[in-house]
Each structure stands twice: as structure tokens, then as C-alpha cells.
Design an enzyme around this catalytic site. Sequence first.
Site, mmCIF file in Angstrom:
data_model
loop_
_atom_site.group_PDB
_atom_site.id
_atom_site.type_symbol
_atom_site.label_atom_id
_atom_site.label_comp_id
_atom_site.label_asym_id
_atom_site.label_seq_id
_atom_site.Cartn_x
_atom_site.Cartn_y
_atom_site.Cartn_z
ATOM 1 N N SER A 80 46.350 -33.259 -20.129
ATOM 2 C CA SER A 80 45.497 -34.154 -19.353
ATOM 3 C C SER A 80 46.374 -35.308 -18.884
ATOM 4 O O SER A 80 47.413 -35.589 -19.464
ATOM 5 C CB SER A 80 44.329 -34.658 -20.193
ATOM 6 N N LYS A 111 41.331 -35.414 -6.499
ATOM 7 C CA LYS A 111 40.979 -34.870 -7.817
ATOM 8 C C LYS A 111 39.494 -34.504 -7.824
ATOM 9 O O LYS A 111 38.631 -35.378 -7.735
ATOM 10 C CB LYS A 111 41.270 -35.916 -8.887
#
Length: 664
Positions: A80, A111
Site C-alpha cells: 500500500s 487513483k
Amino acid sequence: MELRREYEELKKKIEYHSHLYYDLDAPELDDFEFDALTRKLKEIEAQHPEFVTETSFTQHVGGTASSRFEKVEHAVKMESLQDVFSLEEVREFDRRVRDEGIRPQYVVEAKIDGLSISLEYENGVFVRGSTRGDGLVGEDVTRNLAAIRDIPKTLPGAPEFLEVRGEVYMPRDAFIHLCEEQEVLGQKTFKNPRNAAAGSLRQKDSSVTAARGLSLFVFNLQQIRGRAITCHKDSLDYIAALGLPVSPRYRRFENIEDVIREIEDIGSVRGTLPYDIDGAVVKVDDFSQRQALGSTAKFPRWAVAFKYPPEEKESVLLDVDVSVGRTGVLTPTAVFDPILLAGTTVSRAILHNEDFIRQLGVGLGDTIRVRKAGDIIPEVVSVTKHAEGGHVFKMPDACPSCGAPVTRLEEEAALRCTNPECPAQALRNLVHFASRGAMDIDGMGPAVVRQLVEKGFVHNAADVYSLEKSQLLKLDKFKQKAAGNLLNAIEASKGANLDRLIFGLGIRNIGAKAALSLAERFRTMDALMAAGEDEISGIEGFGGIMAESLLDFFAKEGTKDLLERLRQAGVNMIFRGEEKTNIFLGKIFVVTGTLPSLSRAEAEELIVRNGGRASSSVSKKTSYVLAGEAAGSKLTKAQELGTPILDEAGFLRMLEEGGVQPEK
Ligand code: ZN
């Protein structure tokens, strides 16, 4: 042997048509014809589980449930990224990279707000898909991913092995549609498209996933064998050329100020896209530079994710629009002077309920702050200035749909219309009646029911059975074929088992499980109607509230008449033995040893009732060994063969996900 050949041919045929449908969007068969083929395949598989292989359609797409998700270890960690919330932090990131002596190029991507997954292709064939999980271990959701149209099942020209990472998301339209449907059914709605995507992907029944309209963007190459790629942008170009849907916007820059400009540009259009983006990602392009930068314990040092702040603006409250939700709940919506928020013009926002209005003390003419964050629908967050001489908005005492008095239920913050004939509620009841868990009338979803009610063709469940083709042809997009299919589905629903009918009546507090208990206990609708309070509340798991709801329902004016009309129409009112499911379709179990609560016969009966087969000897074909205490040679054999071994608790957990469960 004859049947075997038929089976193999059928399998090929289905694979061909599923490729047309899922990959090319160009089906030759309509859904009904396609379903007929898969039904036939499943019938053969039910009789001959030994035919079933990993490559069978039923093992990948549609109906068959994966009773739980296997764990998948990710060969390449699904990392992440570090979130940053200011552009200054993006500049700092650039300084850190340059301090390492690197002259970077950056790729900036939008995103998508979704659920991170991995897709693996072997020689161009989709073989496995998994969730991110904790980054190291995720869940195998291959079947459900295979049910998503936008995920190609084959990649012609792909290398020997390819693993990509992407984001499964729910487009805004699909999200709004789903929320409407859930609201109609009185189910809890998803809070935002990300939750909706996650919830839809982790379904035990992949046909549910298929129906949810999920989509995908691929944003990273995880592993590749059979081709050398040295930078991120090339990898995305290559993946796109293979036919995978890649991030909608990715560009490469040398200068950090150009990066910042791109982040701002993406931010300015984000409200106008058909999906949600919650940020922009900045990544070092060159793979060898990435390697040199490495990772901290938590994040890679070669990337950051910039998060756009939720946008808030002020406006003046002009009106409060109160509508009756289809569950009978009164829902207030703020109407205000239009403002531009996150790229879209907004003039309405959620006010939740009466309590919320009182807490804010909001009234007409007040200046309010409206926010649009990850959630699609804007909400009122506060009052910044009260209008002079104004007063707090008061919710109506009467239903805006039918004028009947509204009541506030003790345990709820919501006001509800009390009129059972309220058109808004009739609609809700009908959608519930036709839904999957109830009478399962295919093709009678919320949009169709709404039209049937609006046109006055249907007022209650019994009216469904006197619908005529000429009426259906008056509905939007209904031609001969669709009308015929719906009439067939309505006809077929007459045979639904008693518990589905009881559930379908939409009696307050009586869910699917309670309906089944009632059907099992009373066997016929007549016996259930004649049952007294003692008899009902004596059923295991039935509290006083459930018995009371049931008695209220049967005592209500109109219920007797409704049931009589359903009976006249030919709707089944008798419980037909045990329910069966297919959750163990194609699975062979061996039960051995002494289980803590089930006898071996009981366990085997459950296996069969859930579509599986019980065998007495362990072989390579055995799917599971269910072992209790003092399990002997069969357990040893299973361990040698590497057959999955279950204990009773594990077995019962599998049944919890949609299976027929043991008595009590
Ligand atoms: Zn009403």
C-alpha cells in the site's frame, strides 16, 4: 460414454458462448437460451460429479457457490502507498528521491476508489484472481472475478506468465441503481461505491457479482515471465495493448511542478467522471530506480498517493423535499441554490432524518455547509448562519404519497407511513415478493415493478398472477420475447416452496430463516393461519415479537383475501419436504470418526441435501474428509493424499454460507 461425449460438447459450446458474452460483448444466444445450456451442464454434473474438472464453466462462472474463500499467498507483495494530503508533501517526496542521487521520471495516475485485486494469466488464460488481503495473503475470488465482464478471460499474445494488479470498482450509475434496489427491498444500502464493490466481490454466489455491474482498471504489473520490461509506463502501455483495461489516465513527467499541475488537473475533473477517484498516485517510472529506493517497513519509497480533500461549500436552504422511501420511511432532502462541488453542480443534499434536522436546528433560509467526500451523494454538514426570524423545519404529520398519518417507531429515528395500501409501500412489498430469496420471479426487478404499479396493473402480490401479455407489452423495452419470459417466470413461481411464499409476503420481522422454520413446523399455509400464539412462540428461535408480527399479519384486513386469491391462482401452499442447495455440487465427502454433535448419517444427509456426494473411501477424487474423534485409516490416507480435512465446526461454517443447515 455417450453422455460423456455430450457433456464435453456442451462444455465447449458454453465456453464459446461465454467468451462471446463476457469477453466480446457480442452474445449470439439470449440469456434464456444460454441459461438452458448451463442448466443442462449442471444436471449432468450433478449425476456425474466425476466429469467435473477445474476447467468446467460451472467451476468458474455463474450459479455454483464457492462456499468459502481459499487463502492465496502473493508472490509479489501487494504494497500500500503512503498517503499525503498536501502538494507540499508531494514536493518533499520528490526531494527525498533526488537526495538518493536519482534523477526520476514520474508517472501520475488517477487513483480509482475501489478494491485492490490481483489477476494471474498463464499463457494468456486467466487462472487466478485474489484480493489484496493484508498485502501478503489474500483470498481466492477467481470465480467472482471471472464473472466480471470487463476482466478478459483470455489475453491473446500474452507471455508465459503475467500477474497484474488492478482496482475493481463500481461505476456511479451501477452504484445508484444498486442502492435503489436495496432500498426497495428494505436492505441496508452500501455507503459508497468502494464498499459496494468490496461487498459485491466477496459474494458466495458469483451470479450476484455478475449482476452488480462491477468494472476494473489495471494499474500495475506485478510479475511477468517471457518478456522484459524496464519501466512502469511501458508496462501499462504493454498491458493495455494485450487487452486489459488499464488506468484511464496515466502520464509521465520529469519535473515535479508538472506532476503537481497534473494532480490539480485530475482533481478538477474528478466529479465529472463516471466513477469515483479519491486521489492521484505519483510513482517513479524506472524499475531499477525503484529497486534502488526500496521500501520502508510500511511503504515503498518510490511512490506516494495524493488524497483530494472532501470539498465543502456554502449555500442557502430554499426548501426541504420530503419523499416516501419505498420502505414507507419519510426521507428529507435539502434543496438549495446550486453550487459547484468537486466538479459537478449540486442543488440537493441528504438531511438524513428528523433527529438530524433538530440537531442542526436547520430551517428554510439558513446558510448551510454542504460536503461531497468519498460518498457520491452530498450531505449537509452544518448550519453557518440562521435566517433572521426563521424556525427549525418541521417534518410533516401526513405521508406525502398517500396522506395517511405517519408514526415514529420507537427504535428508529425514522418516520414511517402507516398505510398498508400506500403506493410507496405496495411497490416495496411487490419487489420483495418477486425477489431472489422469495418467489424468485426473474425479470421482475424494481424498474419493472415500478411501471406495473404506476400503470395500475398490479396493486398486490395476487395481481401478479393475473397479468396479461398485452399489459406487459406496454412496459418500457418489453417486446414479445421479454413479455413471454416474464410470464413464464411468473408461472414457474407458483411452484415455489411454502417457506419462500411466507418470506415473500413481507411480514415484519419474519426473515427467510424464520419463514423456513414456520414452513417446516406447520407444513401448510392453512395450518399456519390457524396456529395460536403459544404454538408459534414455542418454535425454537421465535421471540414474542415475531409471533406478534405474524398474528398481526394474519389478523389484518385483506390478508385472508390475498392468500385466497394466491391459492386460486395456483400458488403452492404446501411445504415440500427438505430444501436442497447446490453449494457442494461436484464435491465428494468422506465422513470418518465420531463428530461432536452430528451422527455420521446426519452429516451425510446434510452433504447430500447440499448437492454433494458422500463416499465411504478416500481417493484422489475426494474433495474433503470430515473427521471426528478416533478417525483411523481414512484420515491417514487423506493426509497422505493431501486431501483437505475438515472438523465439524469447519463443516458447519461452510453450511452457514447458504446451505441447508442441521435442525437446531
Ligand atoms: Zn403513504
